[in-house]
Design an enzyme around this catalytic site. Sequence first.
Site, PDB file in Angstrom:
ATOM      1  N   LYS A   7      49.106  40.281  39.770  1.00 29.16           N
ATOM      2  CA  LYS A   7      48.891  41.497  38.983  1.00 29.16           C
ATOM      3  C   LYS A   7      48.675  42.745  39.839  1.00 29.16           C
ATOM      4  O   LYS A   7      49.087  43.841  39.480  1.00 29.16           O
ATOM      5  CB  LYS A   7      47.706  41.310  38.033  1.00 29.16           C
ATOM      6  CG  LYS A   7      48.019  40.328  36.925  1.00 29.16           C
ATOM      7  CD  LYS A   7      46.879  40.155  35.966  1.00 29.16           C
ATOM      8  CE  LYS A   7      47.252  39.091  34.952  1.00 29.16           C
ATOM      9  NZ  LYS A   7      46.218  38.836  33.972  1.00 29.16           N
ATOM     10  N   ASP A  42      45.777  43.309  29.014  1.00 34.19           N
ATOM     11  CA  ASP A  42      44.713  42.284  28.993  1.00 34.19           C
ATOM     12  C   ASP A  42      43.457  42.794  28.277  1.00 34.19           C
ATOM     13  O   ASP A  42      42.862  42.089  27.462  1.00 34.19           O
ATOM     14  CB  ASP A  42      44.330  41.866  30.415  1.00 34.19           C
ATOM     15  CG  ASP A  42      45.304  40.849  31.003  1.00 34.19           C
ATOM     16  OD1 ASP A  42      46.033  40.202  30.228  1.00 34.19           O
ATOM     17  OD2 ASP A  42      45.317  40.711  32.239  1.00 34.19           O
TER      18      ASP A  42
HETATM   19  P1  NDP Z   1      42.591  36.114  40.492  1.00 35.47           P
HETATM   20  O1  NDP Z   1      43.087  35.070  41.423  1.00 35.47           O
HETATM   21  O2  NDP Z   1      43.103  37.506  40.614  1.00 35.47           O
HETATM   22  O3  NDP Z   1      40.982  36.202  40.616  1.00 35.47           O
HETATM   23  C1  NDP Z   1      40.202  35.042  40.598  1.00 35.47           C
HETATM   24  C2  NDP Z   1      38.742  35.397  40.454  1.00 35.47           C
HETATM   25  O4  NDP Z   1      37.974  34.192  40.336  1.00 35.47           O
HETATM   26  C3  NDP Z   1      38.168  36.157  41.632  1.00 35.47           C
HETATM   27  O5  NDP Z   1      37.146  37.025  41.180  1.00 35.47           O
HETATM   28  C4  NDP Z   1      37.583  35.014  42.490  1.00 35.47           C
HETATM   29  O6  NDP Z   1      36.554  35.422  43.366  1.00 35.47           O
HETATM   30  C5  NDP Z   1      37.007  34.157  41.396  1.00 35.47           C
HETATM   31  N1  NDP Z   1      36.822  32.741  41.783  1.00 35.47           N
HETATM   32  C6  NDP Z   1      37.793  31.832  42.034  1.00 35.47           C
HETATM   33  N2  NDP Z   1      37.239  30.641  42.309  1.00 35.47           N
HETATM   34  C7  NDP Z   1      35.896  30.793  42.237  1.00 35.47           C
HETATM   35  C8  NDP Z   1      34.803  29.922  42.408  1.00 35.47           C
HETATM   36  N3  NDP Z   1      34.972  28.627  42.729  1.00 35.47           N
HETATM   37  N4  NDP Z   1      33.551  30.401  42.246  1.00 35.47           N
HETATM   38  C9  NDP Z   1      33.378  31.717  41.894  1.00 35.47           C
HETATM   39  N5  NDP Z   1      34.390  32.596  41.718  1.00 35.47           N
HETATM   40  C10 NDP Z   1      35.632  32.139  41.884  1.00 35.47           C
HETATM   41  O7  NDP Z   1      42.822  35.543  39.016  1.00 35.47           O
HETATM   42  P2  NDP Z   1      42.873  36.379  37.656  1.00 35.47           P
HETATM   43  O8  NDP Z   1      41.798  37.386  37.702  1.00 35.47           O
HETATM   44  O9  NDP Z   1      44.243  36.836  37.374  1.00 35.47           O
HETATM   45  O10 NDP Z   1      42.545  35.248  36.556  1.00 35.47           O
HETATM   46  C11 NDP Z   1      41.240  34.710  36.402  1.00 35.47           C
HETATM   47  C12 NDP Z   1      41.264  33.664  35.281  1.00 35.47           C
HETATM   48  O11 NDP Z   1      41.459  34.319  34.021  1.00 35.47           O
HETATM   49  C13 NDP Z   1      42.404  32.670  35.454  1.00 35.47           C
HETATM   50  O12 NDP Z   1      41.924  31.338  35.375  1.00 35.47           O
HETATM   51  C14 NDP Z   1      43.376  33.015  34.343  1.00 35.47           C
HETATM   52  O13 NDP Z   1      44.021  31.869  33.795  1.00 35.47           O
HETATM   53  C15 NDP Z   1      42.484  33.656  33.291  1.00 35.47           C
HETATM   54  N6  NDP Z   1      43.218  34.669  32.504  1.00 35.47           N
HETATM   55  C16 NDP Z   1      43.317  34.527  31.154  1.00 35.47           C
HETATM   56  C17 NDP Z   1      43.992  35.478  30.409  1.00 35.47           C
HETATM   57  C18 NDP Z   1      44.093  35.328  28.936  1.00 35.47           C
HETATM   58  O14 NDP Z   1      44.898  36.033  28.323  1.00 35.47           O
HETATM   59  N7  NDP Z   1      43.277  34.495  28.317  1.00 35.47           N
HETATM   60  C19 NDP Z   1      44.643  36.646  31.022  1.00 35.47           C
HETATM   61  C20 NDP Z   1      44.437  36.702  32.435  1.00 35.47           C
HETATM   62  C21 NDP Z   1      43.774  35.733  33.142  1.00 35.47           C
HETATM   63  P3  NDP Z   1      36.923  35.979  44.851  1.00 35.47           P
HETATM   64  O15 NDP Z   1      37.246  37.423  44.669  1.00 35.47           O
HETATM   65  O16 NDP Z   1      35.682  35.727  45.611  1.00 35.47           O
HETATM   66  O17 NDP Z   1      38.095  35.169  45.350  1.00 35.47           O
END
Ligand code: NDP
Length: 281
Positions: free
Chosen positions: A67, A103
């Site tokens: 994104k 979103d």
């Molecule tokens: P990104 O990869 O851009 O971001 C992931 C986020 O999760 C970051 O803030 C990351 O932290 C954090 N994270 C990952 N693993 C861990 C962990 N083990 N403990 C704590 N924090 C963690 O993903 P997106 O933001 O695009 O998506 C996030 C979720 O939202 C996805 O699972 C996706 O499927 C869902 N989603 C659902 C939508 C819907 O329409 N329902 C739309 C968009 C997304 P850090 O910065 O430290 O890496």
Amino acid sequence: MPSPRYAVFGHPVAHSLSPRIHAAFGRQTGIAIDYTAIDAAPSAFTEALTAFATSGGTGANVTLPLKEAAFALADTQSERAQRVGAVNTLVRRGATWHGDNTDGAGLVRDLTDRHGLDLRGRRTLLIGAGGAARGVAGALLEAGVDGLTIVNRTPERADALADALGEPGRVHPRYLERVGEAGEFDLIVNATSAGRAGTVPALPRALVGMRTAAVDLNYGEASVPFLAWARAHGVRDAIDGLGMLVEQAAESFALWHGVRPETDAVFASLQSRNVALVSAD
Ligand code: NDP
């Protein structure tokens, strides 16, 4: 001239429900839709998008982890995309891509219209600072939440998101480890992807109050850990991201086709088999 094509780009993307949702919207509105899922690693995204445009690509959704890259690639961006630096919807305009982000509008519509939550005045905690968190943060502020606290595993990203939102009086980044000191929240939004690995960030009970609603942007199996934490701590509402998924898709559909589809039937049919779903959008 090739016929118009639509697609969702992601990595991985095989489990995305978007092709099915857009096909259902197409049937409902009588618009023939050619919508596929295209797997593109971040390093291959630019090339894949160019090839897509050449073959008739007219509109695209963009999901994890592309994104922010889509924002950088878009020739122009909507204000709501600019505010958070993330794009989930691309619209072909002549020889250029216009980037938007549906979103946040999708989440707010699901919470207010489908679940009947009044977001105004709610003390809100946003966990995560990735593309999805960026997408929803501005819309939550616009919906009138009373202050937005942002925590993230990597604190610098929470700081950067807070800066991008440009409302220092209402937006407060904090360390995830110290979030318990912030007291109770009326709305807790999990925008991390931790649930995909079956985990949930360590969150203290002190966050939950009498009217707390807990919302996971994940759905299906990936929403189980956070929503189990939320229910175990007595939240009033526990809501997964399936409704947001359908609503953000409807917003994208409207941008491409000029018609906003009705979402309840599509939501109901997906929800009936939700437990087996894997979050992929
Ligand atoms: P990104 O990869 O851009 O971001 C992931 C986020 O999760 C970051 O803030 C990351 O932290 C954090 N994270 C990952 N693993 C861990 C962990 N083990 N403990 C704590 N924090 C963690 O993903 P997106 O933001 O695009 O998506 C996030 C979720 O939202 C996805 O699972 C996706 O499927 C869902 N989603 C659902 C939508 C819907 O329409 N329902 C739309 C968009 C997304 P850090 O910065 O430290 O890496």
